[in-house]
Structures are given as C-alpha cells and as structure tokens.
Design a protein around this motif. Structure first.
Motif: not given
Length: 560
Positions: A352-359
C-alpha cells in the motif's frame, strides 16, 4: 586454469544464432550445474579441456571428480560445443543428455562426489528409520493426551555399531551444520585418504559405504563361520547377533507451487524413500511386496544394489534382497501427489506504500485426510530477505505469530498438539511495516544514463525484440550485479516475486499411495522376527505464491 561460461543475449542458456561458437551456453541448464568442462590454458599458448568434470558443492567445499570416458564420447561433446543450437532438442540424437546417459561412469562419479562431500563436512549419518514408541509416562498425562487426539510419537533410531569405528558422524536426522557458511571448517585429511584407499583401490570404486570401509580397516572381515552353501556379500562384512526384528519406514517429501490462478496450474510432486533396518542373524533373504503401484503412478525409481526387483504386475511388485547391516535406503522413488494437498489455499500481499504492505492468508488443512493421518506440526513463513521488518498488525484465527528481522512466522499447529481425523480452516489478515530502505532508489538521471547505455549495447544486436531484451531487464541487471551473496540465495524474492513457505510433518500414511504390507514380508530361512512399518511425509519447497504479484512458472511440454 580458467573456467569460462558464457550465456546468450537472453541469458536463458539456450544458444541462438548470436552465440559465439565454442561458448558454454548450457549455463542455466540444471545438468551443467553439476557436470562442467574445464579449459586449461598454458603460458606458452594452447591448452586442453577436461570433460566431464562432476561438480558438487558441500558447505564451503567444492568436490570435483573426473571420470574416465572413451574418446568417442569426448569427441561427441567437442562437436556439440561448435553447433549453433547446442543440440537443444530433447528428441534429437547426439544431444548433451543422450551423451551423458550413455556414460555409466557419470553415476559412479556422482556417488563418489557425494560420499566425499559427506566426509569433509562430517555428514556421514546413516539414513533415518522411524519407529513408533508407545506412551511411556503413564497415569494422568497419558489419559489427557489420548483424549485430545495425541498419538504415540515417531522417532528416528540409530543403527547398532558392529565394530569400533572412527566416526565423525552427526546425530541421525540432524541437518548439516550452518557453521560452514561462515568459513571453511578443517576436516581430517587422513580420514579421507584412508577412505579413498579402502573404497577405491587404484581409482576404481568398490564399496562406497563409509561404515563398512571404516569397520573393515579397523577390525577386518568377520570371522564368524558361514554355511558352506552361502557367500558373504561385500555390503555385509559383519553378521548380526541379538534380538531379531525388521524395521521399514516410508519417508516422503512433497514439493508444491500453489498459485491459485486460472491461467497457471498448481504443481505437486512427491519424492520418497523406503528405508530399512534388518536385525537378522546369518545371511537371510527378505521378500517384500510393494503395493499401490497403480495409485502411486511412480515416475522414477531406483533400488539399493542388494535388491532384485521383479517386473510390476498389476498393483504389486516384489523385492528380494539380502540386507546389509544398519540403516540403508532400500528404494528411492518420485511420484505425483495422488490426494489433495495437505495445505491448500491462497496468499495475497499488496504494497500500500513503499514501507507498508497488506497481506491475507486463507488456508485449509488436512481436508479429506482421515485417521491414521496425523499432522504433527504446521507453520507458514513469510520471508522478506531484501527488507527489514519493523512490525506487523493482525491476529490469526488459529495459532501464534512471531517475527524476526527478515520474516514473519505463523505457527498453525504446534508440536505436541497434532491434527487428526478432521480439517480446519485458518485465516490470517494484517499489515506488515518495513524499515526505510538504506540504499538510494533509482532516479530519473540513472534511468536516462541506463537508457543511453542500453541503446548503445543494443546496437550490436541484430534484433532486440527477437532476443527478448528490454529496459526493465537491463535495469535489474545493473542494480543486482553488485549484490552480496547472501541476497542471491533468495533470487525469487526480488521485486514482485514474493511468496510464503509452508512447513509441516504428517505421520500415519503416504501421499503417493505407495506402501508395503508388513504382514506379507517373509524371511528365508524362516525366523520369528516381528516386522514394524512406519510412514511419514514432510514438506520440502512448499510454496504459496502471491496471487496479486508476479510469479515464475514453467509450461511443461505435453510430450517429448
């Protein structure tokens, strides 16, 4: 001495019309990772080539074996080097595979390299033979464990020592020491020299069993009298004395690539081995029936050299053998997984951003598996070798979660609380946050310079489209060429290639369907010796590919 390997413009290892004559363009072929040629250059000019050189990497050591081949095979390989297509067609006569298949010494060289690698790394433990031990604590603990479905635990056992042996072996079933990754560990050169002298007199392999060779050098052959009508085989230099029994274990490893996509089929493969330990006095013959051949649809199989295998008739095949001492692998085989995957579902990861992901995980465990199948443990690992994990949010529907600097681990079924006779659904959704990247990102000026360089390099190509080259591939090559070796151990985690790995162990059955009937095992001359049989399956490379990202896949030919 130099080793020159050149790929093609595409880097695919298949020679095109643009490849230079005489180059080694099989560099990406799995065969050439282990069978190579060495070009020896002389200072005064000229030189010569050594082929085939069998290469095996064990820890921090490289083991090279040069088998003796006839001149015709060497000339065939030399002519193959100069061909524009390298003989890439599998149907064509005279290709690399057909040349190697006609050289039995290649198999022997691999066996020599493998056993020498075991010795220099100290990994000379015998194969596992699993036995099921009954509950031994008793009382309230046994009552509680039985009521919640925890059965008797399987454990590996070591073979008895027939004679004093100078051993560098590690515990049975233990993995190779990771300390080798940090540097070269010295090994006993005298031990290796003694083994080579005993196992390969005058360079010809006779007996590559480390335990046999060490025992013979220590105490000589057995002096026990034998019946006049029997000959003692080389693989059994000592006779067993004591309580008689026979143990068999089916140990399978399942490799899987689960995509959860309509356009890419899932891949499942089972590789297994049947191990044996026959504690029988004298030199008896053991007859063993294999069942489930039609169900298993075994693709590849090989047997211990003491085995005489009959032709398969229907669903059965008989094996007759005179067992050696200790634990040994009776049979290796490879087959498809003939039941539903033990763990199936999907994994999704979106940045969702360069340093954050949703799994999101949605898995189903042991669906369609009935007792006596028991899953002893199961965990899912999300590796991030190129990023440092700062934190995560989310609670799974079952199990516990932990994290380290480069991975998140989800334990669904913990050791000691097995899953048997039922299936469960496990879900886990959340977010993962990474520390900011320390390396500078690719900016527009770099892209401009790279584009110019790429265009200049492309001038020497006749057809860029035909070669499959593009700007993104060029940029990735520039960015990755200076990576440290530790990053290259996870090549499939670069950029969008992300995945989750599943680890589990199942006892009580086989995934291929190939089994033995212990009640049909016979020993001649007849003796009262109980037969024990155990089955175990564990995960190998069991991969859940991210359904929201790119994933590597291969299209298999329908027929060769």
């Amino acid at each position: 001495m130099t080793l020159c390997r050149e790929g093609t413009a595409r880097g695919s290892g298949i020679r095109t019309s643009l490849s230079s004559v005489g180059s080694d363009s099989w560099v990406d072929d799995p065969i050439t990772r282990h069978i190579i040629s060495l070009q020896i250059d002389k200072e005064e000019g000229g030189g010569f080539m050594l082929w085939p050189v069998v290469l095996q990497k064990r820890g921090s050591y490289y083991v090279l074996v040069l088998p003796l081949v006839d001149p015709q095979a060497f000339k065939a390989f030399e002519s193959l080097l100069k061909r524009p297509d390298c003989g890439s067609s599998a149907k064509e006569n005279g290709n690399l595979s057909s040349i190697l298949l006609n050289l039995p010494c290649i198999t022997g060289a691999f066996m020599v390299a493998n056993v020498i690698g075991d010795i220099v790394t100290g990994d000379v433990a015998e194969p596992e033979v699993i036995v099921t031990s009954g509950p031994s604590v008793g009382g309230l603990l046994d009552s509680l464990t039985g009521s919640i479905g925890i059965t008797a635990r399987s454990k590996p056992i070591a073979a008895p020592v027939a004679a004093p042996v100078a051993s560098v072996s590690s515990p049975v079933g233990s993995a190779q020491s990771d300390s080798l990754k940090g540097g070269i560990r010295p090994f006993d050169k005298e031990l290796l020299r003694s083994f080579i002298i005993g196992a390969m007199p005058f360079g010809t392999p006779q007996d590559l069993n480390y335990g046999n060779v060490s025992s013979i050098r220590t105490t000589g052959y057995s002096a026990d009298p034998l019946p006049t009508d029997q000959k003692q085989p080389a693989w059994k230099p000592y006779l067993y004395k004591g309580r008689q029994r026979t143990l068999f274990s089916s140990l399978e490893t399942i490799n899987a690539a689960l995509y959860d996509r309509d356009d890419v089929p899932d891949f499942l493969s089972v590789s297994g081995q049947l191990t044996c330990r026959a504690e029988l006095e004298g030199l008896p013959d053991v007859s063993l029936p294999l069942t489930g051949l039609k169900t298993a649809r075994v693709e590849v199989s090989s047997f211990h050299h003491c085995v005489q295998a009959s032709e398969a008739t229907g669903d059965k095949q008989s094996l007759l053998f005179q067992p050696p001492l200790g634990n040994f692998v009776l049979m290796h085989y490879q087959a498809p997984c003939n039941i539903d995957p033990p763990v199936k579902g999907f994994y999704q990861l979106s940045m969702v951003s360069e340093n954050e992901g949703a799994f999101l995980f949605k898995l189903r465990l042991m669906e369609g598996y009935k007792s006596p199948f028991l899953m002893e443990f199961c965990m899912v690992t999300m590796p991030f070798p190129r990023r440092r994990v700062a934190s995560y949010d989310g609670n799974p529907s079952v199990g516990t979660v932990s994290m380290t600097e480069h991975l998140i681990e989800w334990r669904i079924v913990s050791s000691g609380r097995g899953l048997s006779g039922r299936s469960i659904e496990a879900t886990f959704s959340g977010t993962v946050r990474f520390h900011p990247r320390t390396a500078q990102r690719v900016n527009s000026s770099f892209r401009l310079v790279a584009t110019t360089a790429f265009a200049e390099d492309s001038d020497c190509e006749q057809d860029n489209t035909k070669n499959g080259a593009n700007l993104d591939d060029y940029l990735m090559e520039k960015m990755n060429k200076d990576l440290q070796a530790v990053d290259l151990e996870e090549p499939l985690s670069w950029q969008a290639y992300n995945y989750a790995k599943v680890s589990f162990k199942i006892v009580g059955g086989t995934l291929s369907g190939l089994i033995i009937d212990p009640r049909s095992v016979t020993v001649y001359p007849s003796v009262k010796a109980p037969v024990e049989y155990s089955m175990q399956a564990s995960s190998g490379d069991y991969i859940l590919w991210n359904t929201l990202g790119k994933c590597p896949s291969a299209a298999l030919p329908k027929e060769l």
